[in-house]
Design a protein around this motif. Structure first.
Motif, PDB file in Angstrom:
ATOM      1  N   LYS A   1       0.835  -1.206   0.000  1.00 52.33           N
ATOM      2  CA  LYS A   1       0.000   0.000   0.000  1.00 52.33           C
ATOM      3  C   LYS A   1       0.862   1.245   0.000  1.00 52.33           C
ATOM      4  CE  LYS A   1      -4.095  -1.971   2.240  1.00 52.33           C
ATOM      5  NZ  LYS A   1      -3.634  -3.366   2.324  1.00 52.33           N
ATOM      6  N   LEU A   2       1.982   1.205   0.715  1.00 58.15           N
ATOM      7  CA  LEU A   2       2.904   2.341   0.708  1.00 58.15           C
ATOM      8  C   LEU A   2       3.468   2.557  -0.689  1.00 58.15           C
ATOM      9  CD1 LEU A   2       4.600   4.470   2.289  1.00 58.15           C
ATOM     10  CD2 LEU A   2       6.335   2.684   2.538  1.00 58.15           C
ATOM     11  N   GLU A   3       3.882   1.472  -1.341  1.00 60.11           N
ATOM     12  CA  GLU A   3       4.423   1.585  -2.691  1.00 60.11           C
ATOM     13  C   GLU A   3       3.351   2.070  -3.658  1.00 60.11           C
ATOM     14  OE1 GLU A   3       7.848  -1.924  -2.328  1.00 60.11           O
ATOM     15  OE2 GLU A   3       5.940  -2.338  -3.306  1.00 60.11           O
ATOM     16  N   ALA A   4       2.107   1.650  -3.435  1.00 60.52           N
ATOM     17  CA  ALA A   4       1.009   2.115  -4.291  1.00 60.52           C
ATOM     18  C   ALA A   4       0.789   3.619  -4.099  1.00 60.52           C
ATOM     19  CB  ALA A   4      -0.273   1.353  -3.969  1.00 60.52           C
ATOM     20  N   PHE A   5       0.960   4.109  -2.883  1.00 63.95           N
ATOM     21  CA  PHE A   5       0.798   5.544  -2.630  1.00 63.95           C
ATOM     22  C   PHE A   5       1.865   6.344  -3.376  1.00 63.95           C
ATOM     23  CE2 PHE A   5       1.801   9.320  -0.044  1.00 63.95           C
ATOM     24  CZ  PHE A   5       0.585   9.983  -0.146  1.00 63.95           C
ATOM     25  N   PHE A   6       3.099   5.861  -3.357  1.00 57.43           N
ATOM     26  CA  PHE A   6       4.150   6.527  -4.120  1.00 57.43           C
ATOM     27  C   PHE A   6       3.838   6.477  -5.618  1.00 57.43           C
ATOM     28  CE2 PHE A   6       6.733   5.907  -0.260  1.00 57.43           C
ATOM     29  CZ  PHE A   6       7.297   7.164  -0.164  1.00 57.43           C
ATOM     30  N   GLY A   7       3.296   5.352  -6.062  1.00 55.62           N
ATOM     31  CA  GLY A   7       2.893   5.256  -7.457  1.00 55.62           C
ATOM     32  C   GLY A   7       1.826   6.274  -7.804  1.00 55.62           C
ATOM     33  N   LEU A   8       0.907   6.530  -6.854  1.00 50.21           N
ATOM     34  CA  LEU A   8      -0.133   7.533  -7.065  1.00 50.21           C
ATOM     35  C   LEU A   8       0.478   8.928  -7.220  1.00 50.21           C
ATOM     36  CD1 LEU A   8      -3.102   8.477  -7.086  1.00 50.21           C
ATOM     37  CD2 LEU A   8      -2.984   8.564  -4.579  1.00 50.21           C
ATOM     38  N   LEU A   9       1.480   9.249  -6.398  1.00 45.76           N
ATOM     39  CA  LEU A   9       2.123  10.560  -6.493  1.00 45.76           C
ATOM     40  C   LEU A   9       2.835  10.731  -7.836  1.00 45.76           C
ATOM     41  CD1 LEU A   9       3.591  10.955  -2.882  1.00 45.76           C
ATOM     42  CD2 LEU A   9       1.548  12.041  -3.841  1.00 45.76           C
ATOM     43  N   ILE A  10       3.479   9.654  -8.310  1.00 50.63           N
ATOM     44  CA  ILE A  10       4.123   9.722  -9.629  1.00 50.63           C
ATOM     45  C   ILE A  10       3.071   9.918 -10.718  1.00 50.63           C
ATOM     46  CG2 ILE A  10       5.468   8.405 -11.320  1.00 50.63           C
ATOM     47  CD1 ILE A  10       6.925   7.073  -9.002  1.00 50.63           C
TER      48      ILE A  10
END
Length: 585
Positions: A231-240
């Motif tokens: 979920k943390l990695e998905a959040f960073f993906g959302l910011l990108i």
């Protein structure tokens, strides 16, 4: 030969003191590599090494299977790699499982410092320096490959390896230099977020208020990993994704000339360029390749379950991490190209008076930013949003600010992670995430807050030039160690750099460091103060001495055995190690 210098990895090496030694499992594979650093041995296991203290248990860094312990930060859980029954050499399911670390790493290529370098490149040189951006990104990919391989093969990230390998004094100096780079990067990200809040609120949130807000939101976002690693990695993906959409919107709105864009990207030439364009080209390289990102990526790859006793799994992990990093950096490159192209098409060659008239006609409250003269427009991330709003409407300004905010927030979070990895690795000191963020954010915010309170936005954004110089000076302290340790057969075994990678990596690192030193010299010569020149000269001597020391060890690791001063002293079997405190990987 290099293996003698680093003989503490050997099973029967002479103890370094009465109570300290290195333990390792017996070598199970040959160390032959192909010229490109490929893995030619047909062995089935990887030598497993760790730092231990005599008289204490000596668990391997790579226990049987893949149950090695890891740091509490980011690694509270690990991603399991699915097994494939088919014999295909590539699996999308496995690639998806390995996806994450490369995208977190790529955020450093999209921080506010990079965005400002992009827009200045477009405004000063048009499309002519896109090939420099492409080249810098490719060099960055090759360096990130080395970082990922170190973490995958050894099970330790770069800071941990430095802790094991370097003597105490060089290790502490190295840690301080890397911390300076992290703090400098953190300051740029705070500046970017503060400017974004100011633009989004139409000036209602002052710059110092935006600086304070970044304290709160960073603490909030950092606790997202409590909900799970993916979920943390998905959040960073959302910011990108937000950055891609916002800067992509600006790109579509401005509609750059595609022919000029492709020519600037693939023709390595800058027609009619002068000193300003040369300095900007150097600035692009310095902004793209960041020292703390090498340490970060070598740690992030530890978040996957890899059986490091199996050469096949290690080789497979190296392959998928490289593919994932390539995709992530390709996306970050496209986003950077969006920014360069927007300002190259819309604002290259424009004068201050042109922009003033346009902003005045649209009723912009920021017309005072542009003097009434015919000098070439100078932009930064604040002025960039303003001129976009003047020429393409308020929506362009607000969307630009959202993109800058996403860039600042994502970079701040990854910078905090890299800071914690560096501290835990170099010092074997485990602080809570809250304490670590409080310390580094306080150091970064204090000078930024003072400038925001007592100066204007020009001085705040002007700090980026100094911070870029600061980070450029720290590059050797990441690039030299990563080449040193990935070239050691006693550490990397069959995955050590081959001749091509040793020579090519050495040339690339020398080139990058030389370019950044030129950038530093250009900046220092603009200070126009004899006392600052004297201070810079004194600091330069100490700086070059330490870089020379690291380069000397690196050359020995690369096989230049004539530089080994210990070959004639039988009992002195190590150049690097002074003492090895108890170490928990």
């Amino acid at each position: 030969m290099p293996s003698k210098i680093f003989s503490f990895f050997l099973r029967d090496s002479t103890p370094l003191s009465e109570d300290i030694h290195i333990s390792s499992l017996p070598p199970s594979m040959t160390t032959d590599q192909d010229p490109g650093g490929g893995d030619t041995s047909q062995g089935t296991s990887v030598v497993q090494t760790t730092c231990t203290r005599r008289g204490t248990p000596s668990p391997s860094v790579f226990p049987e299977g893949h149950n090695d312990t890891v740091s509490s930060t980011y690694f509270d859980q690990k991603v399991t790699i699915p097994e494939e029954t088919s014999q295909m050499s590539f699996s999308f399911r496995k690639l998806w499982a390995y996806t994450g670390p490369g995208f977190l790493m790529s955020i450093a290529y999209l921080d506010p410092g990079n965005i400002e370098s992009d827009l200045q490149s477009g405004a000063k040189a048009g499309f002519k320096l896109l090939w420099v951006l492409l080249g810098a990104t490719l060099i960055g990919l090759l360096l990130q490959r080395l970082a990922a391989r170190l973490g995958v093969v050894t099970g330790m990230h770069l800071a941990e390896v430095c802790h094991c390998q370097y003597r105490t004094v060089p290790r502490i100096i190295l840690w301080l230099m890397v911390e300076l780079a992290i703090i400098g990067s953190d300051m740029q990200e705070v500046i970017g977020c503060a400017i974004a809040f100011n633009l989004l609120s139409s000036g209602r949130i002052p710059l110092w208020g935006g600086v304070l807000i970044t304290i709160i939101d960073t603490f909030v976002f950092l606790f997202l990993d409590k909900y799970g690693l993916r979920k943390l990695e998905a959040f960073f993906g959302l910011l990108i994704t937000i950055m891609a959409i916002t800067f992509g919107y600006e790109y579509v709105t401005v509609a750059p000339d595609q022919g000029q864009l492709l020519r600037g990207m693939f023709v390595p030439y800058c027609e009619g360029c002068g000193a300003a364009q040369l300095q900007q080209a150097v600035g692009i390289v310095g902004a793209v390749i960041m020292p703390h990102n090498i340490y970060l990526h070598s740690a992030l790859v530890k978040s996957r379950q890899i059986d490091r006793s199996s050469k096949k799994e290690v080789k497979e992990a190296n392959k998928y991490f490289f593919i994932e990093s390539s995709i992530a950096l390709f996306i970050s490159f496209l986003i950077n190209v969006f920014v360069v192209a927007v300002f190259a098409e819309a604002f290259y060659g424009r004068t201050n008076i042109e922009v003033y008239n346009e902003c005045n006609a649209t009723g912009s409250p920021h017309v005072d930013l542009f003097p009434l003269d015919n000098s070439t427009l100078q932009v930064d991330i604040y002025k960039g949003g303003v001129v976009l709003g003047c020429f393409f409407g308020p929506a362009a300004l607000y969307i630009w600010a959202v993109g800058i905010l996403a860039a600042g927030q994502s970079s701040t979070m990854t910078g905090t992670y890299s800071g914690q990895f560096v501290m835990e690795g170099f010092l074997n000191l485990h602080w809570s995430r809250f304490t670590r963020v409080l310390l580094t954010r306080s150091i970064a915010i204090t000078p930024t807050l003072l400038v925001a309170i007592f100066q204007d936005v020009q001085h705040l954004t002007g700090m980026n030039d100094f911070l870029n110089v600061l980070q450029s000076m720290q590059l050797p302290f990441a690039l030299i160690p990563i080449l040193t340790f990935t070239s050691l057969a006693s550490l990397m075994h069959d995955f050590a750099n081959g001749l091509v990678w040793k020579i090519g990596g050495g040339v690339l690192i020398l080139l990058v460091c030389a370019i950044n030193m030129y950038f530093v010299v250009v900046y220092v010569t603009k200070l126009q103060s004899i006392w600052l020149y004297v201070l810079a000269a004194i600091l330069s001597l100490a700086y070059l001495g330490f870089v020379g020391y690291l380069a000397w060890l690196c050359l020995i690791a690369l096989g230049v055995s004539c530089l080994d001063l210990t070959t004639s002293r039988r009992n002195d079997t190590t150049v690097l190690i002074e003492e090895l405190p108890e170490f928990d990987s």
